[in-house]
Design an enzyme around this catalytic site. Sequence first.
Site, PDB file in Angstrom:
ATOM      1  N   HIS A 165       0.877  -1.314  -0.055  1.00  0.00           N
ATOM      2  CA  HIS A 165       0.111   0.076  -0.002  1.00  0.00           C
ATOM      3  C   HIS A 165       0.976   1.363   0.136  1.00  0.00           C
ATOM      4  O   HIS A 165       0.188   2.250   0.340  1.00  0.00           O
ATOM      5  CB  HIS A 165      -1.167   0.076   1.359  1.00  0.00           C
ATOM      6  CG  HIS A 165      -1.835  -1.239   1.551  1.00  0.00           C
ATOM      7  ND1 HIS A 165      -3.018  -1.451   0.920  1.00  0.00           N
ATOM      8  CD2 HIS A 165      -1.288  -2.420   2.042  1.00  0.00           C
ATOM      9  CE1 HIS A 165      -3.521  -2.818   1.241  1.00  0.00           C
ATOM     10  NE2 HIS A 165      -2.138  -3.093   1.729  1.00  0.00           N
ATOM     11  N   SER A 286      16.043  21.673 -15.818  1.00  0.00           N
ATOM     12  CA  SER A 286      15.283  22.170 -15.884  1.00  0.00           C
ATOM     13  C   SER A 286      15.432  23.540 -16.665  1.00  0.00           C
ATOM     14  O   SER A 286      16.545  24.235 -16.041  1.00  0.00           O
ATOM     15  CB  SER A 286      14.327  22.453 -14.578  1.00  0.00           C
ATOM     16  OG  SER A 286      13.524  23.540 -14.715  1.00  0.00           O
ATOM     17  N   LYS A 292      17.184  21.732 -10.438  1.00  0.00           N
ATOM     18  CA  LYS A 292      16.615  20.439 -10.851  1.00  0.00           C
ATOM     19  C   LYS A 292      17.304  19.547 -11.523  1.00  0.00           C
ATOM     20  O   LYS A 292      18.046  20.167 -12.311  1.00  0.00           O
ATOM     21  CB  LYS A 292      15.160  20.798 -11.717  1.00  0.00           C
ATOM     22  CG  LYS A 292      14.245  21.830 -10.756  1.00  0.00           C
ATOM     23  CD  LYS A 292      12.975  21.061 -10.468  1.00  0.00           C
ATOM     24  CE  LYS A 292      12.520  19.771 -10.789  1.00  0.00           C
ATOM     25  NZ  LYS A 292      11.164  19.682 -11.358  1.00  0.00           N
ATOM     26  N   GLU A 299      10.751   8.503 -16.451  1.00  0.00           N
ATOM     27  CA  GLU A 299       9.567   8.848 -16.848  1.00  0.00           C
ATOM     28  C   GLU A 299       9.261   8.594 -18.350  1.00  0.00           C
ATOM     29  O   GLU A 299       7.997   8.153 -18.565  1.00  0.00           O
ATOM     30  CB  GLU A 299       9.439  10.342 -16.782  1.00  0.00           C
ATOM     31  CG  GLU A 299       9.652  10.831 -15.309  1.00  0.00           C
ATOM     32  CD  GLU A 299       9.633  12.420 -15.242  1.00  0.00           C
ATOM     33  OE1 GLU A 299       8.688  12.909 -14.601  1.00  0.00           O
ATOM     34  OE2 GLU A 299      10.590  12.876 -15.740  1.00  0.00           O
TER      35      GLU A 299
END
Length: 469
Positions: A165, A286, A292, A299
């Site tokens: 979970h 970024s 970043k 992804e």
Amino acid sequence: MSNNEQPTKMWSGRFREPLDPTFESWQRSFPFDWRLVPYEVEASIAHARAIQAAGILTSEELLQMEEGLRAIAQQHSEQGEAIVTATPQAEDVHHYVELELTKQIGDLALKLHTGRSRNEQIATDMRLFVREAIDNTLAGLTAWRKALVELAEQAGEATMPSYTHLQRAEPVLVAHWLLAYVSMIERDASRLTDARKRMNLCPLGSGAVAGATLALDRTIAARALAFDAPTPNSMDATSDRDFALEFTQAIATLGIHISRFAEELTLYSTAEFGFLDLPERFSTGSSAMPQKKNPDLTELIRGKSGRLLGAATTLATLIKGLPLAYNKDLQEGQEPVFDAADTIAGILSVLPAFTASLKFRYDAMKIAAHSGYLNAMAAATYLTDKGIPFRKAHEHIGNAVRLGLETQRELQQLTLDELRTICPQFGDDFFQAITLEATLDCHDVIGGTARPRVKTALTEAKARLTEHA
Ligand code: ARG
């Protein structure tokens, strides 16, 4: 059309009217099936040998034909997609090869189509394409599997939390977690190997639908193309795309596994988890936020796995309503297969090196494995070892956890006196039973995370890898 000029189509004889030009260009498959040229050439050579054996070609003609066909494959490997614009008359890959062969060897080329149909040709080309794609995928999978096994080996006895979970559950060895993916890959590899065996039959000689109209020895072409045997039913062979369906489905399942791995790494690289530093070589910055480092690789993999599922769905939907045998709808089944093959090849071109370069923050993982009552199961097991029924033990440890939560302490920080007020069976040995090591080692079953079990599992995974190689 007069009988003396070479027709622009492979089927123009019965037609009086030319095709609507927009329809004509819209229905073409050459803009995408051009990449089947090498398979079409191999299959054509195999067919040429079969018709030579049937007396249609002399051995001299066969040689000439083979030479011409190989030159076409050569041209394809040199020019690639440029052959599409260079040959505007070609309707599909079959037509292209016939046109080019005619350029090379003249009218002899027109004998090649004796005893065959494009329906069996496309079924054969696609099988050859899929067979090669399976082999490439298997090689890529082996590389990824190797990277994971090596990472598991490097991890040694490093620990991390496992989650159910997405809540911390029990500590596990990092190696145990990595080997979970090795198990998935082994299933993926076995699915692909299995599909390969099943699809390795040759449709050539099936004709348009009912079988070749020449007394062909079908084993000649089958052997030339390294198929195990000819397909047993011409109607099935010309309309069957199970091999493509199985391939895309197996690849989709593999994509799901890769996507779960990508998702875990994406999460684990966040400041919130802090389990790994993303390798800079495989990350991006970024344009707006200077601090970043983004996990684009994982992804993109997560995103691309969606395309793989899409390919499998497209094929299944395409085939399900088709009456036997060949229908032109099947032409639409090519692009999803190409896309799945390209997408998985792309993923597997970066995933092994990315995996090999991962650097985990074992200290942060260990802290996470050490806190949040992850030893509660082991603690309950301690009580059951003292003869307390598990249901009761669960309740007692639940009470201890609550006491810990109220006073901001872990189980191992509670005093024996406090524990004894919950259950008199707690003894001095309790603290030994809930150390991180003991918590791992109490899972001493096949497939469990006890340290000796994981060591064995790793040895076995390595052995299967070498056996496979
Ligand atoms: N381009 C066609 C395909 O991909 C080849 C087979 C054509 N057969 C036919 N009867 N029109 O399916």
